[in-house]
Design a protein around this motif. Sequence first.
Motif, mmCIF file in Angstrom:
data_model
loop_
_atom_site.group_PDB
_atom_site.id
_atom_site.type_symbol
_atom_site.label_atom_id
_atom_site.label_comp_id
_atom_site.label_asym_id
_atom_site.label_seq_id
_atom_site.Cartn_x
_atom_site.Cartn_y
_atom_site.Cartn_z
ATOM 1 N N VAL A 77 0.816 -1.214 0.000
ATOM 2 C CA VAL A 77 0.000 0.000 0.000
ATOM 3 C C VAL A 77 0.848 1.261 0.000
ATOM 4 C CG1 VAL A 77 -1.711 1.334 1.299
ATOM 5 C CG2 VAL A 77 -1.923 -1.154 1.143
ATOM 6 N N ALA A 78 1.827 1.329 0.908
ATOM 7 C CA ALA A 78 2.572 2.579 1.080
ATOM 8 C C ALA A 78 4.011 2.303 1.465
ATOM 9 C CB ALA A 78 1.904 3.445 2.146
ATOM 10 N N THR A 79 4.882 3.229 1.070
ATOM 11 C CA THR A 79 6.250 3.265 1.556
ATOM 12 C C THR A 79 6.447 4.601 2.268
ATOM 13 O OG1 THR A 79 7.193 4.305 -0.411
ATOM 14 C CG2 THR A 79 7.017 1.900 -0.416
ATOM 15 N N ASN A 80 7.531 4.691 3.014
ATOM 16 C CA ASN A 80 7.841 5.925 3.737
ATOM 17 C C ASN A 80 9.112 6.547 3.178
ATOM 18 O OD1 ASN A 80 6.655 5.489 7.156
ATOM 19 N ND2 ASN A 80 5.795 4.719 5.267
ATOM 20 N N ALA A 81 9.095 7.860 3.029
ATOM 21 C CA ALA A 81 10.272 8.580 2.541
ATOM 22 C C ALA A 81 10.737 9.566 3.605
ATOM 23 C CB ALA A 81 9.948 9.326 1.247
ATOM 24 N N PHE A 82 12.038 9.638 3.794
ATOM 25 C CA PHE A 82 12.637 10.594 4.723
ATOM 26 C C PHE A 82 13.575 11.498 3.942
ATOM 27 C CE2 PHE A 82 11.555 6.839 7.143
ATOM 28 C CZ PHE A 82 10.908 7.361 8.239
ATOM 29 N N LEU A 83 13.609 12.742 4.301
ATOM 30 C CA LEU A 83 14.442 13.711 3.603
ATOM 31 C C LEU A 83 15.596 14.109 4.512
ATOM 32 C CD1 LEU A 83 14.460 15.033 0.866
ATOM 33 C CD2 LEU A 83 13.131 16.918 1.797
ATOM 34 N N ASP A 84 16.770 13.603 4.191
ATOM 35 C CA ASP A 84 17.948 13.849 5.027
ATOM 36 C C ASP A 84 18.558 15.182 4.630
ATOM 37 O OD1 ASP A 84 20.061 13.667 6.709
ATOM 38 O OD2 ASP A 84 20.871 11.797 5.901
ATOM 39 N N THR A 85 17.906 16.261 5.031
ATOM 40 C CA THR A 85 18.333 17.601 4.623
ATOM 41 C C THR A 85 19.713 17.963 5.161
ATOM 42 O OG1 THR A 85 17.104 18.494 6.508
ATOM 43 C CG2 THR A 85 15.992 18.487 4.376
ATOM 44 N N TRP A 92 22.893 22.612 3.839
ATOM 45 C CA TRP A 92 21.578 22.010 3.658
ATOM 46 C C TRP A 92 21.493 21.441 2.239
ATOM 47 C CZ3 TRP A 92 18.137 22.202 7.717
ATOM 48 C CH2 TRP A 92 16.811 21.827 7.475
ATOM 49 N N LEU A 93 20.721 20.388 2.059
ATOM 50 C CA LEU A 93 20.508 19.886 0.702
ATOM 51 C C LEU A 93 19.823 20.955 -0.146
ATOM 52 C CD1 LEU A 93 19.178 16.208 1.012
ATOM 53 C CD2 LEU A 93 21.508 16.971 0.565
ATOM 54 N N THR A 94 20.259 21.073 -1.386
ATOM 55 C CA THR A 94 19.605 22.006 -2.299
ATOM 56 C C THR A 94 18.233 21.458 -2.689
ATOM 57 O OG1 THR A 94 20.462 20.969 -4.312
ATOM 58 C CG2 THR A 94 21.858 22.634 -3.241
ATOM 59 N N LEU A 95 17.410 22.318 -3.273
ATOM 60 C CA LEU A 95 16.095 21.882 -3.727
ATOM 61 C C LEU A 95 16.222 20.738 -4.728
ATOM 62 C CD1 LEU A 95 13.006 22.183 -3.879
ATOM 63 C CD2 LEU A 95 13.359 23.925 -5.657
ATOM 64 N N ASP A 96 17.142 20.853 -5.658
ATOM 65 C CA ASP A 96 17.313 19.797 -6.662
ATOM 66 C C ASP A 96 17.718 18.475 -6.003
ATOM 67 O OD1 ASP A 96 16.632 21.485 -8.717
ATOM 68 O OD2 ASP A 96 18.693 21.878 -9.354
ATOM 69 N N GLU A 97 18.578 18.549 -5.008
ATOM 70 C CA GLU A 97 19.004 17.329 -4.310
ATOM 71 C C GLU A 97 17.851 16.712 -3.528
ATOM 72 O OE1 GLU A 97 23.740 18.176 -3.410
ATOM 73 O OE2 GLU A 97 22.213 19.122 -2.138
ATOM 74 N N GLN A 98 17.014 17.545 -2.914
ATOM 75 C CA GLN A 98 15.868 17.034 -2.190
ATOM 76 C C GLN A 98 14.876 16.353 -3.138
ATOM 77 O OE1 GLN A 98 14.223 19.765 0.868
ATOM 78 N NE2 GLN A 98 16.021 21.037 0.471
ATOM 79 N N LYS A 118 4.658 8.082 1.717
ATOM 80 C CA LYS A 118 4.476 9.035 2.816
ATOM 81 C C LYS A 118 5.670 9.969 2.877
ATOM 82 C CE LYS A 118 5.649 8.465 7.162
ATOM 83 N NZ LYS A 118 5.751 7.915 8.538
ATOM 84 N N ALA A 119 5.398 11.270 2.853
ATOM 85 C CA ALA A 119 6.438 12.281 3.001
ATOM 86 C C ALA A 119 6.385 12.802 4.436
ATOM 87 C CB ALA A 119 6.219 13.426 2.017
ATOM 88 N N THR A 120 7.506 12.756 5.128
ATOM 89 C CA THR A 120 7.523 13.249 6.495
ATOM 90 C C THR A 120 7.375 14.766 6.503
ATOM 91 O OG1 THR A 120 9.931 13.143 6.383
ATOM 92 C CG2 THR A 120 8.806 11.337 7.511
ATOM 93 N N ILE A 121 7.131 15.293 7.684
ATOM 94 C CA ILE A 121 6.688 16.683 7.820
ATOM 95 C C ILE A 121 7.723 17.694 7.348
ATOM 96 C CG2 ILE A 121 7.499 16.981 10.192
ATOM 97 C CD1 ILE A 121 4.110 18.167 8.722
ATOM 98 N N ASN A 122 9.014 17.289 7.255
ATOM 99 C CA ASN A 122 10.020 18.274 6.857
ATOM 100 C C ASN A 122 10.104 18.459 5.341
ATOM 101 O OD1 ASN A 122 11.272 15.726 6.448
ATOM 102 N ND2 ASN A 122 13.301 16.645 6.602
ATOM 103 N N PHE A 123 9.307 17.726 4.562
ATOM 104 C CA PHE A 123 9.236 17.987 3.130
ATOM 105 C C PHE A 123 8.565 19.339 2.914
ATOM 106 C CE2 PHE A 123 10.115 13.547 2.953
ATOM 107 C CZ PHE A 123 10.602 13.275 1.678
ATOM 108 N N SER A 124 9.186 20.205 2.150
ATOM 109 C CA SER A 124 8.613 21.528 1.923
ATOM 110 C C SER A 124 7.575 21.471 0.810
ATOM 111 C CB SER A 124 9.709 22.528 1.539
ATOM 112 O OG SER A 124 10.188 22.245 0.228
ATOM 113 N N ILE A 157 1.012 23.303 7.232
ATOM 114 C CA ILE A 157 0.063 22.431 6.534
ATOM 115 C C ILE A 157 -0.774 23.250 5.553
ATOM 116 C CG2 ILE A 157 -1.813 20.776 6.801
ATOM 117 C CD1 ILE A 157 0.899 19.855 7.926
ATOM 118 N N LEU A 158 -1.136 24.456 5.919
ATOM 119 C CA LEU A 158 -1.915 25.299 5.012
ATOM 120 C C LEU A 158 -1.125 25.623 3.743
ATOM 121 C CD1 LEU A 158 -3.608 27.749 7.565
ATOM 122 C CD2 LEU A 158 -4.610 25.741 6.449
#
Length: 331
Positions: A77-85, A92-98, A118-124, A157-158
């Motif tokens: 059903v789902a996988t989880n993604a983490f962004l190691d900024t 910090w990781l650049t936008l392209d790297e993220q 699933k994108a964790t909350i730190n995904f912009s 979130i908004l």
Amino acid sequence: MSAPPDRPRRGVSLYSFQEEYFLRTMSVEDCVAACASMGALGIEIIPEQSIPGYPVLTDEFVARWHGWMATYGTTPVATNAFLDTKLHADRWLTLDEQVASLRRDIDIAARLGAGIVKATINFSPEVMAAAAPYAEDRGVRLLLEVHAPFHFSHPWILEHLEVMHRFGPHVLGLMPDMGVHVRRFPRVVSERALRDGARPDLVDYIVRTYDDHGDTHALMDIVNYRGGGPVEFGLARQATHYIWTEPKDMLEHLPFIGHVQAKFYEMTDEGYEYSIPYDEIVPVLADGGFTGYLSSEYEGNRHIQDAFPVDSVEQVRRQQEMLARLLGETP
């Protein structure tokens, strides 16, 4: 008996079995088999945790994965993604790297046959927008996890909702974590603090403040003024990371809700979750027309492992029995 197709379905995040998987008493296949034995047929996997060699995904693992799904009658059903900024210490990781990191996780989900990442909350919002066309091409939905202390009215979130409305719910959406509906302070957390030497009077004060919907952000000052130490400070800080919001708040956003993290800390012997009122949550989702998966996510293990044997399978089984009852699958 399973839920009718127009009702929420039951699944499990393999994150729930992290204790046993870490100790090597359960393999990934064992976790899948345990889910199937409970009638929880929707499988959510955390690639970083459960795929050997991640982020490399071998043909061998993919073949085994699809073999398990066929053997046990389960569905990815789902996988989880983490962004190691902060992958690099000096920048910090650049936008392209993220975006590249997220595209890699989209590819993994697609190969595993999971339609949700699933994108964790730190995904912009910018990262989600940039990756949305690629996700759509791969047939994958990106769902932002709404995790306490964030909530549907939070400014972050908004901002995301604006992007979601631009691309549509078939591409971008929400994955609420039921930790946003913690009505009572988790008992396993406060009892762990006591075992770690916290003063009972301060523990009681913190728990009562939370349960009475008091000012949890004032707790650290109060603990300081009353001579608390590191354990009490930690508990006071933890109280600011739990929140109570009304389950009906999800209704406005149901078109964008594609998956639900059925967080729980403690299933009691009586068959209910100590802190989170699922008897109120499940009807809101079912009556509102949600047909995605309620995915068990057990997080009590870390709070009891110092003193008690951890039996994640039994805890998940209890939650699944509760969910089946609330969904009308069992009396």
